[in-house]
Design an enzyme around this catalytic site. Structure first.
Site, PDB file in Angstrom:
ATOM      1  N   ASP A  79      37.151  51.803  29.873  1.00  0.00           N
ATOM      2  CA  ASP A  79      36.553  51.637  31.199  1.00  0.00           C
ATOM      3  C   ASP A  79      37.653  51.473  32.237  1.00  0.00           C
ATOM      4  O   ASP A  79      38.833  51.309  31.917  1.00  0.00           O
ATOM      5  CB  ASP A  79      35.620  50.419  31.203  1.00  0.00           C
ATOM      6  N   LYS A  80      37.227  51.494  33.485  1.00  0.00           N
ATOM      7  CA  LYS A  80      38.108  51.323  34.638  1.00  0.00           C
ATOM      8  C   LYS A  80      37.469  50.331  35.590  1.00  0.00           C
ATOM      9  O   LYS A  80      36.243  50.255  35.706  1.00  0.00           O
ATOM     10  CB  LYS A  80      38.325  52.686  35.309  1.00  0.00           C
ATOM     11  N   HIS A  81      38.301  49.560  36.287  1.00  0.00           N
ATOM     12  CA  HIS A  81      37.789  48.648  37.320  1.00  0.00           C
ATOM     13  C   HIS A  81      38.642  48.776  38.566  1.00  0.00           C
ATOM     14  O   HIS A  81      39.872  48.838  38.495  1.00  0.00           O
ATOM     15  CB  HIS A  81      37.817  47.196  36.846  1.00  0.00           C
ATOM     16  N   SER A  82      37.980  48.801  39.726  1.00  0.00           N
ATOM     17  CA  SER A  82      38.666  48.810  41.010  1.00  0.00           C
ATOM     18  C   SER A  82      38.405  47.501  41.730  1.00  0.00           C
ATOM     19  O   SER A  82      37.295  46.949  41.659  1.00  0.00           O
ATOM     20  CB  SER A  82      38.159  49.971  41.868  1.00  0.00           C
ATOM     21  N   THR A 119      29.585  50.861  43.675  1.00  0.00           N
ATOM     22  CA  THR A 119      29.276  52.044  42.872  1.00  0.00           C
ATOM     23  C   THR A 119      27.782  52.136  42.571  1.00  0.00           C
ATOM     24  O   THR A 119      27.201  53.233  42.593  1.00  0.00           O
ATOM     25  CB  THR A 119      30.084  52.012  41.563  1.00  0.00           C
ATOM     26  N   ARG A 167      32.105  29.378  44.036  1.00  0.00           N
ATOM     27  CA  ARG A 167      33.341  29.720  44.750  1.00  0.00           C
ATOM     28  C   ARG A 167      33.045  30.176  46.171  1.00  0.00           C
ATOM     29  O   ARG A 167      33.786  29.864  47.110  1.00  0.00           O
ATOM     30  CB  ARG A 167      34.094  30.811  43.999  1.00  0.00           C
ATOM     31  N   SER A 182      36.847  36.105  36.545  1.00  0.00           N
ATOM     32  CA  SER A 182      35.565  36.669  36.951  1.00  0.00           C
ATOM     33  C   SER A 182      35.494  38.155  36.625  1.00  0.00           C
ATOM     34  O   SER A 182      34.529  38.640  36.019  1.00  0.00           O
ATOM     35  CB  SER A 182      35.353  36.447  38.449  1.00  0.00           C
ATOM     36  N   LYS A 186      33.405  39.825  32.661  1.00  0.00           N
ATOM     37  CA  LYS A 186      32.318  40.818  32.641  1.00  0.00           C
ATOM     38  C   LYS A 186      32.770  42.110  31.964  1.00  0.00           C
ATOM     39  O   LYS A 186      32.015  42.722  31.207  1.00  0.00           O
ATOM     40  CB  LYS A 186      31.843  41.100  34.065  1.00  0.00           C
ATOM     41  N   LYS A 187      33.988  42.544  32.241  1.00  0.00           N
ATOM     42  CA  LYS A 187      34.478  43.781  31.630  1.00  0.00           C
ATOM     43  C   LYS A 187      34.637  43.614  30.115  1.00  0.00           C
ATOM     44  O   LYS A 187      34.264  44.503  29.338  1.00  0.00           O
ATOM     45  CB  LYS A 187      35.811  44.191  32.266  1.00  0.00           C
TER      46      LYS A 187
END
Length: 436
Positions: A79-82, A119, A167, A182, A186-187
């Site tokens: 996977d990828k996260h931005s 997204t 937060r 955080s 989740k990832k």
């Protein structure tokens, strides 16, 4: 254990055991830890920071506070996260491209936050498509298509969901340690074998300087690898939009142009290929980043990524003929207005935050969490930094619900896009790579 003792140890920099962080995360999820205690913990983390082992332990504890998915596929699950930016629709290209190359991409994504688009909101501009699905349906789509982009269920990292809200109201959003835990909790709950991070910096990103982006990237990469997930990060430039459009349906249009018409000579596709190459090597699907990046680009031009994207859209409830008839399926705004350059010169700077907020105020984002998004509104044909313009040359097109909204957006645009006497120095798209 007692939450007060754990908070005091973090406050006094005494070091926390894994068992204490496991207990605290479980208490966040169950409610045993009160809001006041959660806020005190967050403030202590912000002021004192956490060690690398503590950050890894907190991330794993928050991951394990809910369901953790397990996959049994013959190829890597990646996977990828931005970290978020304007006009950033890379995930919508990258997931189907990687699926076309044999990977499995169970992408748990998010909605718009602040001035940046989400997204999920972009995908849901496709009529009928739903990103909120059961875990069983999520598995079915990933197994059949090779990729699925969905929202997190309530059973994914519930400790993070609780602490995230605390937060927001306790002035501790900026804690790098808590941001890291955080994002990754989740990832990692998605059961990934490899992850690539797109850490953005510039006027359109949350991290405006390279230095701040580097600190976050290093924290994320160190923690993810410490948690057992092969991870690297690219620090990328967000001083201008990633694609020429900002807004949900408008960005989907740019995605479909890349997938169906071979328009791949642009920053959006270059970044997609760079991130995909990193992931292919991290996961063992390729030994050479350049070759892997070109393989990703080939899927964008040969139609294989478009085929996977269409299968995913249909599996999530969208039109079966979307890839062939996307221009007719996406919503459009009733007011479309071109904005021209006020004088000759060069596009010398952009206020990315202001551009993003212009879309939010058009209705393309949320000022508060309960608002509905208008998928049709936004900006298209946004000019590029360094572009020469004459008076009355197009610098952007506004898509609005009414004339008043278009007027307000135009006023913002003319302030946000600076026309100077000289072009700025050329800017690199990828600024740095951060590895384990």
């Amino acid at each position: 254990m007692d939450a007060r003792d754990i908070i005091a140890k973090l406050r006094d920099k005494q070091g926390l055991f894994d068992s204490e962080l496991n207990w605290f995360a479980a208490g966040l999820a169950s409610g045993v830890v009160t809001d006041a205690q959660a806020g005190a913990f967050a403030m202590a983390a912000l002021l004192n920071g956490m060690s690398d082992p503590e950050r890894v332990a907190l991330t794993l504890a928050m991951r394990d506070s809910g369901d953790v998915m397990r996959w049994d596929y013959p190829a890597p699950t990646i996977d990828k996260h931005s970290t978020g930016g304007i006009g950033d629709c890379v995930s919508l290209l990258l997931a189907p491209a990687l699926a076309a190359l044999g990977a499995y991409v169970p992408m748990v994504s998010g909605r718009g936050l602040g001035h940046t688009g989400g997204t999920l909101d972009k995908l849901e501009s496709i009529p009928g498509l739903k990103t909120e699905v059961s875990e069983d349906r999520f598995r079915e789509v990933v197994t059949k298509v090779g990729c699925a982009i969905v929202s997190a269920t309530g059973s994914i990292a519930p400790a993070d969901k609780r602490l995230y809200g605390i937060r927001d109201v306790s002035g501790t959003v900026e804690s790098i340690d808590l941001i890291t835990a955080s994002i990754l909790s989740k990832k990692l709950a998605a059961g990934l074998e490899a992850l690539v991070l797109d850490v953005k910096c510039g006027s359109g990103a949350f991290m405006t300087t390279v230095e701040d982006a580097r600190i976050l990237a290093q924290s994320l990469v160190t923690t993810a690898n410490g948690a057992g997930c092969k991870t690297s990060a690219l620090i990328t430039n967000m001083n201008q939009p990633c694609c020429p459009s900002l807004g949900n349906a408008l960005e989907i249009m740019d995605v479909m142009k890349a997938l169906t018409s071979g328009e791949v000579d642009n920053d959006l596709c270059d970044l997609t290929c760079a991130l995909g190459g990193e992931l292919m090597v991290l996961s063992g699907l390729s030994e050479d980043i350049d070759a892997a990046s070109w393989a990703v680009r080939d899927t964008l031009t040969d139609g294989s990524a478009a085929e996977r994207f269409g299968q995913m859209v249909t599996a999530l409830g969208g039109p079966a003929d979307f890839v062939d008839h996307w221009r007719d399926r996406l919503p459009s705004a009733p007011v479309v207005r071109d904005v021209m350059a006020p004088h000759a010169g060069f596009v010398s700077a952009m206020d990315g935050h202001a551009l993003g907020m212009a879309v939010v105020h058009l209705g393309g984002g949320r000022i508060n969490g309960t608002e509905r998004i208008d998928p049709a509104v936004g900006l298209s044909n946004v000019c590029e930094l360094g572009e020469p313009v004459d008076r009355d040359v197009l610098i952007a097109t506004i898509h609005a619900r009414n004339l008043d909204d278009a007027d307000a957006a135009e006023a913002t645009l003319l302030k946000a896009i600076s026309i100077g006497d000289s072009a700025p120095d050329p800017q690199k798209l990828i600024l740095e790579k951060v590895s384990a």
